[in-house]
Design an enzyme around this catalytic site. Structure first.
Site, mmCIF file in Angstrom:
data_model
loop_
_atom_site.group_PDB
_atom_site.id
_atom_site.type_symbol
_atom_site.label_atom_id
_atom_site.label_comp_id
_atom_site.label_asym_id
_atom_site.label_seq_id
_atom_site.Cartn_x
_atom_site.Cartn_y
_atom_site.Cartn_z
ATOM 1 C CG HIS A 1 -0.370 -0.078 2.526
ATOM 2 N ND1 HIS A 1 0.343 0.962 3.061
ATOM 3 C CD2 HIS A 1 -0.351 -1.068 3.462
ATOM 4 C CE1 HIS A 1 0.765 0.639 4.271
ATOM 5 N NE2 HIS A 1 0.369 -0.589 4.530
ATOM 6 C CG HIS B 1 4.317 -1.327 2.237
ATOM 7 N ND1 HIS B 1 3.054 -1.834 2.079
ATOM 8 C CD2 HIS B 1 4.723 -1.707 3.469
ATOM 9 C CE1 HIS B 1 2.713 -2.501 3.169
ATOM 10 N NE2 HIS B 1 3.708 -2.434 4.028
ATOM 11 C CB CYS C 1 1.945 -7.069 19.174
ATOM 12 S SG CYS C 1 0.851 -6.775 17.743
ATOM 13 C CB CYS D 1 4.294 -5.623 16.253
ATOM 14 S SG CYS D 1 3.267 -4.176 16.347
ATOM 15 C CB CYS E 1 -0.813 -3.829 19.825
ATOM 16 S SG CYS E 1 0.312 -3.164 18.578
ATOM 17 C CG HIS F 1 -1.304 -3.912 14.744
ATOM 18 N ND1 HIS F 1 0.013 -4.124 15.081
ATOM 19 C CD2 HIS F 1 -1.344 -3.842 13.398
ATOM 20 C CE1 HIS F 1 0.737 -4.202 13.974
ATOM 21 N NE2 HIS F 1 -0.048 -4.028 12.949
ATOM 22 C CE LYS G 1 2.165 1.901 10.211
ATOM 23 N NZ LYS G 1 2.489 0.556 10.664
ATOM 24 C CE LYS H 1 1.401 -5.267 5.126
ATOM 25 N NZ LYS H 1 2.716 -5.543 4.583
HETATM 26 O O1 ME8 Z 1 7.668 -3.739 9.728
HETATM 27 N N1 ME8 Z 1 3.167 5.554 6.716
HETATM 28 O O2 ME8 Z 1 7.181 -4.613 7.639
HETATM 29 P P1 ME8 Z 1 5.845 -3.845 7.253
HETATM 30 C C1 ME8 Z 1 4.465 5.544 6.444
HETATM 31 N N2 ME8 Z 1 8.893 -6.539 7.995
HETATM 32 N N3 ME8 Z 1 5.175 4.426 6.243
HETATM 33 C C2 ME8 Z 1 4.538 3.266 6.321
HETATM 34 C C3 ME8 Z 1 3.173 3.188 6.608
HETATM 35 C C4 ME8 Z 1 2.464 4.417 6.802
HETATM 36 N N4 ME8 Z 1 1.179 4.476 7.044
HETATM 37 N N5 ME8 Z 1 2.809 1.897 6.599
HETATM 38 C C5 ME8 Z 1 3.925 1.184 6.327
HETATM 39 C C6 ME8 Z 1 7.864 -4.535 8.827
HETATM 40 N N6 ME8 Z 1 4.963 1.995 6.144
HETATM 41 C C7 ME8 Z 1 9.043 -5.462 8.887
HETATM 42 C C8 ME8 Z 1 10.316 -4.677 8.604
HETATM 43 S S1 ME8 Z 1 12.975 -4.501 8.265
HETATM 44 C C9 ME8 Z 1 14.310 -5.425 8.677
HETATM 45 C C10 ME8 Z 1 11.593 -5.470 8.678
HETATM 46 C C11 ME8 Z 1 6.332 1.602 5.795
HETATM 47 O O3 ME8 Z 1 5.348 -4.519 6.029
HETATM 48 C C12 ME8 Z 1 7.332 2.111 6.807
HETATM 49 O O4 ME8 Z 1 8.606 2.091 6.218
HETATM 50 O O5 ME8 Z 1 4.948 -3.730 8.408
HETATM 51 C C13 ME8 Z 1 7.251 1.041 7.871
HETATM 52 O O6 ME8 Z 1 8.380 1.057 8.734
HETATM 53 C C14 ME8 Z 1 7.204 -0.199 7.016
HETATM 54 O O7 ME8 Z 1 6.408 0.183 5.871
HETATM 55 C C15 ME8 Z 1 6.582 -1.394 7.730
HETATM 56 O O8 ME8 Z 1 6.362 -2.412 6.800
#
Ligand code: ME8
Length: 503
Positions: free
Chosen positions: A17, A20, A125, A128, A143, A146, A296, A299
């Protein structure tokens, strides 16, 4: 100089989304900017495929975690080129090379004396995949990300001795004051460290099988965060078959992450690298949330705005511009289709698109498309030091401020058009020379801002520079007066007007 920049690796428990896309766009701007500067760049992104977030989502759908990972990893992989992202590699944590790297590196951490057996008691969580400390918990048992009930976990685990790194982390933050950027996030991370570090689970026992096996205890898999963080290093070992890029590209210059994963990157990650005997990164750049209706996007919350719809209607550069322009990078900010449309119309279509159309149309009309020669240019003082300022700001992770510095010159050029009123100059043969100067200044100004914007608006900049016959977008070409555009054609609108709101 080498330059390494990374995004988080995204969980494959759902579809990509805008959140990301945001981090990937920011990392791409840095990567492209450094290529302009002539640096040897490695830009990494990818997917995080193990652990509870993925295992639970797969269970819900009645498919295997691997099948879910395979399906969604493809969608994330496809997202990068759709965003214009120029990543050099896409890592999946289910890659056998990554898994072998995790086992080897964490075995080294154990051999170095930083792993011990223990029992975890506390909040967890599953979305997370985070063991929450008491002061991270919301309303006693929820959490904070979430808003779901946390589970109470009690499990025999292997532990990483994070507490052993308290002093070394404090020293790192003192010696590298810009280790975490922006400064407000650094203070947050430092406060967490100074609050006292507890050892953290390194493995999950019988409850979870979806992960990388612990080599010294095959009944356990590694806790997903340790597997995931190591991607930044393991990728360099196998991104190019038969070549080890770690000497060339490690340590990373920038890990760009959202504030939700600050603790893992600013606290766990440097400690883990120290434990493995590896150099720590130069900077962790932490940005805020893109918010919709004050929440925020995520997904699991289901309130997502589809970046694909915007790309399809308005082009990818307009999405890149919007997210970095409308929300000051580092902080939280709301995004909406209405605000997108507003920026598109007033800034991309009017400020920049119209400037390009008007300048080209005037050169065609008054000089048959030939740009007046000579270096009698005005506005030199307005552009003085601009490229240096933009580079310095990008080096501090100030992506929105760097863009604003460029945009101030776009606006300056528009004011200059009004001040000069070339349509009046053209009527007065005595002012022929001034018209030459004005047209040459406008063409050079347009070329300069376009070179500076190339990292943000790569497709538009390439098109415009090609039309100007000045395709050089290197940083040397970002100096006002460095170009020599000799002729221009009338340009089609760079950002066409749209009637209806985006989907
Ligand atoms: O945390 N606003 O993956 P994730 C801004 N797999 N950035 C956002 C956002 C939002 N509303 N939503 C997501 C994970 N992001 C782990 C990471 S790294 C070694 C492992 C972005 O799929 C932002 O960069 O939940 C956030 O930190 C990341 O997506 C979380 O992606």
């Amino acid at each position: 100089m080498s330059f390494t920049v990374t995004t988080p690796i995204y969980y494959v428990n759902g579809a990509p989304h805008l959140g990301h896309a945001y981090t990937t766009i920011a990392a791409d701007v840095m990567a492209r900017h450094h290529r302009q500067r002539g640096d040897d760049v490695f830009f990494l992104t990818g997917t995080d495929e193990h652990g509870e977030p993925v295992a639970l989502a797969a269970e819900k759908l009645g498919v295997t975690p691997q099948a879910l990972a395979d399906e969604n990893a493809e969608r994330f992989k496809a997202l990068a080129p759709q965003l214009g992202a120029s990543n050099d590699f896409f890592i999946r944590t289910t890659d056998p090379e990554h898994k072998a790297g995790v086992q080897r590196l964490l075995q080294a951490v154990k051999d170095n004396g930083y792993v011990e057996l223990g029992r975890y008691e506390g909040w967890y969580c599953p979305r997370c995949a985070d063991f929450k400390t008491e002061n991270e918990v919301e309303d006693g048992s929820k959490c904070p990300v979430h808003h779901i009930e946390l589970t109470r976990e009690s499990e025999e685990n292997w532990f990483f001795k994070l507490s052993a790194f308290q002093a070394r982390l404090e020293a790192l933050y003192a010696e590298q004051p810009d280790f975490v950027l922006p400064p407000a996030r650094r203070n947050e991370a430092l406060a967490f460290i100074e609050g006292g570090l507890q050892d953290v689970s390194l493995s999950r026992g019988a409850k979870l099988q979806w992960g990388v096996q612990v080599p010294w205890d095959p009944a356990h898999v590694f806790y997903v965060w340790f597997d995931a963080l190591l991607n930044y290093y393991t990728a360099l070992e196998y991104a190019v078959p038969g070549e080890d890029l770690t000497q060339r590209f490690w340590p990373a210059d920038f890990h760009i992450v959202g504030k939700d994963i600050l603790k893992f990157h600013c606290v766990f990650w440097p400690a883990l690298l120290m434990a493995a005997g590896l150099p720590v990164p130069r900077h962790i750049l932490v940005h805020g949330y893109l918010l919709m209706d004050g929440e925020k996007m995520s997904k699991s919350l289901g309130n997502v705005l589809d970046p694909f719809a915007i790309i399809e209607r308005f082009g990818v550069d307009s999405l890149r511009f919007y997210v970095l322009r409308d929300v000051a990078f580092g902080g939280d900010g709301s995004v909406s289709p209405a605000a997108f449309e507003q920026r598109y119309e007033t800034e991309l279509a009017n400020d920049f698109g119209n400037l390009a159309s008007r300048v080209s149309a005037m050169v065609v009309k008054y000089r048959d498309g030939a740009v007046p020669a000579g270096d009698a240019l005005e506005l030199r003082e307005d552009f003085d030091g601009l490229a240096g300022e933009v580079a310095a700001r990008i080096d501090r992770g100030e992506l929105t401020q760097a863009l604003e510095a460029i945009w101030a010159r776009v606006r300056r050029l528009n004011r200059y058009v009004e001040e000069q009123a070339p349509w009046k100059l053209a009527k007065d043969p005595a002012r022929r020379e001034q018209l030459d100067v004005a047209l040459a200044t406008l063409v050079e100004g347009l070329r300069t801002v376009t070179v500076l914007l190339a990292a943000y608006l790569p497709a538009t900049a390439a098109r415009l520079l090609a039309a100007l016959g000045a395709p050089d977008d290197s940083w040397a070409a970002a100096a006002f007066g460095a170009g020599a555009v000799t002729a221009v054609d009338r340009l089609a609108p760079l950002f066409p007007k749209h009637d209806a709101a985006p989907a």
